[in-house]
Design a protein around this motif. Structure first.
Motif, PDB file in Angstrom:
ATOM      1  N   LYS A 189      -7.926   8.761   0.680  1.00 24.54           N
ATOM      2  CA  LYS A 189      -9.354   8.504   0.850  1.00 24.54           C
ATOM      3  C   LYS A 189     -10.176   9.788   0.844  1.00 24.54           C
ATOM      4  N   ALA A 213      -5.512   6.135  -3.377  1.00 22.39           N
ATOM      5  CA  ALA A 213      -4.761   6.011  -2.124  1.00 22.39           C
ATOM      6  C   ALA A 213      -5.189   7.035  -1.086  1.00 22.39           C
ATOM      7  N   ARG A 249      -4.199  -2.768  -5.732  1.00 20.98           N
ATOM      8  CA  ARG A 249      -3.299  -3.858  -5.340  1.00 20.98           C
ATOM      9  C   ARG A 249      -4.144  -5.061  -4.966  1.00 20.98           C
ATOM     10  N   GLU A 252       0.817  -1.215   0.000  1.00 21.71           N
ATOM     11  CA  GLU A 252       0.000   0.000   0.000  1.00 21.71           C
ATOM     12  C   GLU A 252       0.851   1.267   0.000  1.00 21.71           C
ATOM     13  N   THR A 293      -7.316  -5.174  -7.959  1.00 19.47           N
ATOM     14  CA  THR A 293      -7.899  -4.202  -7.036  1.00 19.47           C
ATOM     15  C   THR A 293      -8.554  -4.937  -5.877  1.00 19.47           C
ATOM     16  N   GLU A 297     -13.394   2.004   0.883  1.00 11.84           N
ATOM     17  CA  GLU A 297     -12.206   2.420   0.139  1.00 11.84           C
ATOM     18  C   GLU A 297     -11.866   1.345  -0.876  1.00 11.84           C
ATOM     19  N   THR A 298     -11.001   1.687  -1.819  1.00 13.15           N
ATOM     20  CA  THR A 298     -10.495   0.700  -2.757  1.00 13.15           C
ATOM     21  C   THR A 298      -8.992   0.873  -2.882  1.00 13.15           C
ATOM     22  N   HIS A 299      -8.335  -0.128  -3.460  1.00 13.48           N
ATOM     23  CA  HIS A 299      -6.876  -0.151  -3.542  1.00 13.48           C
ATOM     24  C   HIS A 299      -6.459  -0.728  -4.888  1.00 13.48           C
ATOM     25  N   GLN A 349       2.390   2.755  -3.446  1.00 15.27           N
ATOM     26  CA  GLN A 349       1.576   2.882  -4.649  1.00 15.27           C
ATOM     27  C   GLN A 349       1.844   4.189  -5.399  1.00 15.27           C
ATOM     28  N   THR A 354      -2.820   3.196   6.647  1.00 22.25           N
ATOM     29  CA  THR A 354      -2.775   1.799   6.231  1.00 22.25           C
ATOM     30  C   THR A 354      -3.387   0.950   7.327  1.00 22.25           C
TER      31      THR A 354
END
Length: 428
Positions: free
Chosen positions: A123, A121, A297, A93, A277, A293-295, A96, A169
């Motif tokens: 938010k 990343a 990774r 994380e 994702t 949230e989304t990522h 990124q 994180t």
């Protein structure tokens, strides 16, 4: 100080079509370099000068943890000059944004732009980008100081609120504000959590949404998204730390389709078009879905292993193959696949801080138990990764059965802290 060295004698492009992948951060770097040998892998990470991270890398550059992005870029250019880089990736994380900056600086096509990665990343930026559409269902604001938190809470009475870092994180720095007299402590706790690479220290306050917490594990290619699994998440009510996961989440066909479609809409709105994702959301009453949230990774905490065991999709291998240039869409189902079993993981956390004296566990024939610490290790009691001492994985015909087996295996582990206090790890 910056360590500069190569782990192979020569860094030169061979007469093949092999891609050169630069991994930023150590997460999954060794696995990529040793298990997916159709690509050349280099590593750029923070660490001690002279320390060689494990793995079979073409080139390695190590920078100090608090180095500015410009230092990371300079080291990436050095690697690029030795062997031209084709892809830049960060599996963790924290790296990124710097990975996106490097790809942009090297002018590599096919990557997400820095603005896209930052809007995922950060938010607060994510909420701002989604606020004007149908996805803007969660009330939020930037908190410049504790008074900002109080003003926002007074403007939206009758709700529950979270104060958190915009770029944290895990659950670090997240506080549910139940008493405005604690707004200063909540603000300071979030403020102290800074992203070591991206450097954002913004604080936000947002509405707390009740409901089932889910995560959606997806892969994207050319702007098309494929949902491989929906994970049921279990969190601690006080700290919001993740205590367990189960794949697949037990949902009706209607909810499964709705969650999948919602996730694809989120990814489209944030202009995500490539790669794995991990999207976290809440499924509430009457089918309401709200984004947490989304990522950009893969999911953490062992989720890819659960997906592989339950559904037969190796998300690590798929992500590695995409980096190598292998088309993924022909290998992925158009609809959320049905699982052949339920797979769960459960975590045990140290109940008190101190030094691990010893660990004792009973034999668990129905679960795989992994002890994460050794005697002499220092542990905290804040339910972060530094306090996690054991993980147990189990399978079952249903999610409830898999969770029961995994959580009972954690209950069978006892940790003895150096202060001579013996505490049995709490389960669900």
């Amino acid at each position: 100080m910056t360590a500069l060295f190569s782990t192979r004698q020569h860094c030169g492009r061979t007469m093949t079509d092999r891609r050169h992948v630069l991994v930023v951060g150590t997460a999954l770097a060794a696995e990529l370099s040793t298990t997916y040998r159709t690509v050349d892998t280099s590593l750029l990470c923070h660490g001690s000068a002279g320390a060689t991270p494990p793995g079979d890398f073409v080139c390695v550059r190590v920078v100090e943890r608090d180095s500015e992005p410009a230092v990371w870029i300079d080291r990436a250019r050095e690697i690029h000059s030795l062997l031209p880089v084709d892809r830049v990736v960060a599996f963790g994380e924290s790296e990124q944004i710097v990975a996106a900056v490097i790809a942009e600086e090297l002018r590599l096509p096919g990557h997400h732009g820095v603005d896209v990665v930052r809007s995922v990343a950060d938010k607060l930026e994510m909420r701002e980008r989604l606020a004007d559409g149908a996805l803007g269902t969660v009330a939020f604001a930037e908190a410049h100081d504790p008074l900002s938190v109080e003003r926002f809470a007074y403007a939206h009475p009758g709700r529950r609120w979270l104060v958190k870092p915009a770029m944290g994180t895990g659950s670090r720095g997240v506080t549910e504000l139940v008493d405005l007299r604690h707004s200063t402590a909540a603000f300071n706790r979030a403020r102290e959590v800074a992203n070591p690479v991206a450097g954002s220290r913004r604080v936000m306050v947002e509405e707390f949404i009740s409901g089932r917490q889910l995560s959606v594990e997806s892969l994207s290619e050319d702007g098309q998204h494929r949902v491989l699994a929906i994970t049921q998440k279990y969190t601690d009510e006080r700290t919001f730390a993740e205590v367990g996961h189960c794949v697949p989440a037990e949902l009706s066909p209607e909810d499964t389709n709705a969650v999948g479609e919602y996730t694809c809409t989120v990814l489209d709105a944030l202009r995500v078009h490539y790669g794995p994702t991990h999207t976290e959301l809440v499924l509430g009453a009457a089918g309401r879905i709200d984004l947490i949230e989304t990522h950009t990774r893969l999911g953490g905490h062992g989720i890819p292993h659960l997906v592989s065991a339950a559904l037969g999709f190796d998300m690590h291998e798929l992500a590695f193959a995409q980096l190598a240039g292998v088309p993924l869409l022909p290998r992925l189902p158009a609809a959320v696949p049905r699982a052949t079993s339920a797979q769960a993981v459960w975590f045990g956390y140290a109940p008190v801080p101190g030094r691990v004296h010893s660990l004792r566990r009973r034999t668990e024939p129905e679960a795989h138990v992994e002890v994460l610490v050794s005697p002499g290790d220092e542990v905290t009691a804040d339910m972060t990764r530094s306090s996690r001492v054991v993980a147990a994985r189990a399978s079952g015909a249903t999610g409830a059965e898999a969770v029961r087996k995994a959580s009972q295996a954690v209950l069978g582990t006892t940790v003895v802290i150096e202060c001579s206090m013996t505490a049995q790890l709490l389960g669900p």
